[in-house]
Design a protein around this motif. Sequence first.
Motif, mmCIF file in Angstrom:
data_model
loop_
_atom_site.group_PDB
_atom_site.id
_atom_site.type_symbol
_atom_site.label_atom_id
_atom_site.label_comp_id
_atom_site.label_asym_id
_atom_site.label_seq_id
_atom_site.Cartn_x
_atom_site.Cartn_y
_atom_site.Cartn_z
ATOM 1 N N LYS A 110 0.821 -1.209 0.000
ATOM 2 C CA LYS A 110 0.000 0.000 0.000
ATOM 3 C C LYS A 110 0.860 1.266 0.000
ATOM 4 O O LYS A 110 0.528 2.261 -0.639
ATOM 5 C CB LYS A 110 -0.916 -0.008 1.223
ATOM 6 C CG LYS A 110 -1.919 1.140 1.256
ATOM 7 C CD LYS A 110 -2.849 1.009 2.456
ATOM 8 C CE LYS A 110 -3.836 2.174 2.477
ATOM 9 N NZ LYS A 110 -4.731 2.083 3.672
ATOM 10 N N LYS A 111 1.989 1.208 0.676
ATOM 11 C CA LYS A 111 2.843 2.391 0.830
ATOM 12 C C LYS A 111 3.312 2.923 -0.522
ATOM 13 O O LYS A 111 3.205 4.115 -0.814
ATOM 14 C CB LYS A 111 4.041 2.046 1.711
ATOM 15 C CG LYS A 111 4.939 3.227 2.041
ATOM 16 C CD LYS A 111 6.043 2.795 2.995
ATOM 17 C CE LYS A 111 6.934 3.968 3.375
ATOM 18 N NZ LYS A 111 8.027 3.559 4.307
ATOM 19 N N ASP A 112 3.838 2.012 -1.384
ATOM 20 C CA ASP A 112 4.302 2.457 -2.702
ATOM 21 C C ASP A 112 3.135 2.751 -3.640
ATOM 22 O O ASP A 112 3.214 3.668 -4.464
ATOM 23 C CB ASP A 112 5.217 1.397 -3.317
ATOM 24 C CG ASP A 112 6.627 1.435 -2.736
ATOM 25 O OD1 ASP A 112 7.238 2.519 -2.771
ATOM 26 O OD2 ASP A 112 7.100 0.403 -2.255
ATOM 27 N N SER A 113 2.069 2.008 -3.512
ATOM 28 C CA SER A 113 0.914 2.227 -4.390
ATOM 29 C C SER A 113 0.335 3.619 -4.208
ATOM 30 O O SER A 113 -0.094 4.263 -5.177
ATOM 31 C CB SER A 113 -0.169 1.177 -4.101
ATOM 32 O OG SER A 113 0.293 -0.119 -4.389
ATOM 33 N N GLU A 114 0.337 4.100 -2.963
ATOM 34 C CA GLU A 114 -0.260 5.412 -2.676
ATOM 35 C C GLU A 114 0.490 6.559 -3.346
ATOM 36 O O GLU A 114 -0.081 7.628 -3.580
ATOM 37 C CB GLU A 114 -0.312 5.629 -1.163
ATOM 38 C CG GLU A 114 -1.388 4.795 -0.482
ATOM 39 C CD GLU A 114 -1.400 4.973 1.024
ATOM 40 O OE1 GLU A 114 -0.388 5.498 1.570
ATOM 41 O OE2 GLU A 114 -2.407 4.596 1.659
ATOM 42 N N ILE A 115 1.756 6.344 -3.692
ATOM 43 C CA ILE A 115 2.531 7.386 -4.381
ATOM 44 C C ILE A 115 1.875 7.737 -5.713
ATOM 45 O O ILE A 115 1.908 8.888 -6.158
ATOM 46 C CB ILE A 115 3.985 6.915 -4.607
ATOM 47 C CG1 ILE A 115 4.692 6.734 -3.259
ATOM 48 C CG2 ILE A 115 4.750 7.870 -5.514
ATOM 49 C CD1 ILE A 115 6.073 6.119 -3.384
ATOM 50 N N PHE A 116 1.267 6.757 -6.349
ATOM 51 C CA PHE A 116 0.696 6.948 -7.678
ATOM 52 C C PHE A 116 -0.770 7.388 -7.637
ATOM 53 O O PHE A 116 -1.356 7.667 -8.680
ATOM 54 C CB PHE A 116 0.805 5.639 -8.479
ATOM 55 C CG PHE A 116 2.219 5.214 -8.749
ATOM 56 C CD1 PHE A 116 2.821 5.483 -9.979
ATOM 57 C CD2 PHE A 116 2.969 4.560 -7.779
ATOM 58 C CE1 PHE A 116 4.128 5.102 -10.231
ATOM 59 C CE2 PHE A 116 4.282 4.169 -8.028
ATOM 60 C CZ PHE A 116 4.861 4.445 -9.246
ATOM 61 N N VAL A 131 2.179 -5.379 -11.033
ATOM 62 C CA VAL A 131 1.455 -4.111 -11.219
ATOM 63 C C VAL A 131 -0.043 -4.297 -11.379
ATOM 64 O O VAL A 131 -0.802 -3.318 -11.329
ATOM 65 C CB VAL A 131 2.024 -3.329 -12.429
ATOM 66 C CG1 VAL A 131 3.421 -2.833 -12.151
ATOM 67 C CG2 VAL A 131 1.986 -4.174 -13.692
ATOM 68 N N GLN A 132 -0.495 -5.551 -11.562
ATOM 69 C CA GLN A 132 -1.939 -5.755 -11.614
ATOM 70 C C GLN A 132 -2.587 -5.381 -10.276
ATOM 71 O O GLN A 132 -3.794 -5.126 -10.214
ATOM 72 C CB GLN A 132 -2.279 -7.197 -11.981
ATOM 73 C CG GLN A 132 -2.090 -8.223 -10.881
ATOM 74 C CD GLN A 132 -0.665 -8.729 -10.808
ATOM 75 O OE1 GLN A 132 0.195 -8.310 -11.592
ATOM 76 N NE2 GLN A 132 -0.396 -9.645 -9.885
ATOM 77 N N SER A 133 -1.786 -5.317 -9.209
ATOM 78 C CA SER A 133 -2.299 -4.941 -7.890
ATOM 79 C C SER A 133 -2.365 -3.427 -7.701
ATOM 80 O O SER A 133 -2.885 -2.956 -6.686
ATOM 81 C CB SER A 133 -1.416 -5.545 -6.795
ATOM 82 O OG SER A 133 -1.377 -6.959 -6.889
ATOM 83 N N ALA A 134 -1.824 -2.669 -8.646
ATOM 84 C CA ALA A 134 -1.775 -1.206 -8.515
ATOM 85 C C ALA A 134 -2.091 -0.564 -9.875
ATOM 86 O O ALA A 134 -1.173 -0.184 -10.613
ATOM 87 C CB ALA A 134 -0.405 -0.766 -8.007
ATOM 88 N N PRO A 135 -3.369 -0.455 -10.234
ATOM 89 C CA PRO A 135 -3.759 0.051 -11.553
ATOM 90 C C PRO A 135 -3.158 1.412 -11.911
ATOM 91 O O PRO A 135 -2.829 1.659 -13.070
ATOM 92 C CB PRO A 135 -5.287 0.140 -11.463
ATOM 93 C CG PRO A 135 -5.659 -0.849 -10.403
ATOM 94 C CD PRO A 135 -4.535 -0.836 -9.418
#
Length: 431
Positions: free
Chosen positions: A55-61, A94-98
Amino acid sequence: MYRNFIVKLQEWKENPDRKPLILWGARQVGKTWLLKEFGKNYFENTLYISFYNNKKDSEIFEKDYDTDRIISMLEIIHHVKIEKQKTLVIFDEVQSAPKVVESLKYFCEEAREYCIVAAGSLLGVSIHEGLSFPVGKVNELRLFPMSFSEFLRALGEEQLASLVEEKNPENPLLSDLRESFIPLLRTYYFTGGMPEAVLTFVQTGDYDKVRQVQNEIISQYEGDFGKHVNATELPRIRMVWNSLPMQLAKENKKFFFGQIKRGARMSEFEIALQWLEDAGLIYKVHKVSKPAVPLKSYISFSDFKVYLNDIGLLGALSELDKESIISGNDIFVEFKGALTEQYVLQEIKAATSYTPYYYSGEKSTYEMDFLIQKGKNVVPLEVKAEENVKAKSLKAYCEKYSPEYAVRTSMSNYRKQDWLTNIPLWAISSM
C-alpha cells in the motif's frame, strides 16, 4: 538462462526512442529473476518494487501522474538515487496497482529518459477486468517458458544449442548429432521450460524432484483461481483446466465443451477460457476457414485447440510417469502425439515470430496440425511423434492447395522431397 531474451532487453535499453516496457508472462516463467539479472548486469543500480500487498508504494501513484514527484517520492522512500539511463526501475505485480500501469503513459510522454519496466503475473486478467492500458505508450515483450535451445544451454550443451539457434535445418550436423539430440529432447518433454523445474534438473538430475516442482507450480496456479476469480466462475475454470489432458488426448484435438460436462455450451465456459488465456496458462490455436493470406482474416473464433503454457506442466497435470516420456514407449500412444504437438506449439511461440493456426479439410477428411504465414505464403505443418514418414494429411492438403513450401516434423533427419521438407523436431524453430 534466457540468454536470447536478455538480448531483446539490451536492444530495448539501447533504443533511442525507448518507451517504458511491459513484460508479459505467466506466473513462474522467470520474469522477476530475469529483470533483476538484467538490472544487475547492464545498469549501475536497480530499484525493484513489488506492488503485491504494498500500500505504501501504491499510494505514491494515487495523487497524480507528475513524474518528477513520483521519482522523488520513490527515491526518498527507498533511499536510492534514480539516475536517468543508469537506474533500472522495476515495477512488479502491477496488476495490484492500476495507477502504476496508467502512469506509464506519462513516463512515456514526459520522462522517457528513465528506464522503467513493469511486469505482472495476472496483468492480462486485470486489463480485461477494467484496468486501463497505455496503448501505444509502452514497448511490450512476452516471456514464455524456456525453449528447447535455452534448455540445452542450461544443461551446458552450448554447441548443440548454437546449432538449433542457427536456424539452418540443412546444416548436416543437425542430422549427424541426432543420437545426441533425441534423448535431450525427450528429457525436455519431461522437464519442460519452467525455470525452477529446469534448475532443479540441472542441479540434481532427479526426475522425481522435477515433478514435485511442477506439481507445486500447478498448485500455485490453481491457488490463483481461488484468489482472483469470483465464486460463480471458479468451478468452471477448474473444470476447463482439468479437462485439458483429455482434450489433447483425442485424435481430433479441437476443444469440445461437451467433454467438460455433458451438454456444456461455449457460452457457459468462454469466460473461464478467457481467464486462463489472460493469465498466460493456456494457448488457443484457432482454426481458419481457408488456408489463404492473411490467415487472420479467415479465423474461426468458435473452433480452436487449447494447449498448456508448458509441456512439463502438461505431463504433470496428466500424471504421466517419467519412463513413458523418457523412453518413448508405446504405453501412451495417443498422448505421445499430444505431447509432440504441445512441444511444437511452444517452439513456435517462444522461438519464432509466427502465429499458429490450424485447418481441417471438408467433412474433416484430414487436418493440418498447424498453419503459419511466412510472408506471402501459407506453410502447412504436420507433426509426427516418432520417425513416421507417412504424411497422409499433409499430402491431401498439398494435392488440393499446392503450397510452395510444406513441412513435416518428426524424429527423422532433415530431408527435402518434391512436395515436402522433413525438419527434425529438435530443429523445428528453424522452419
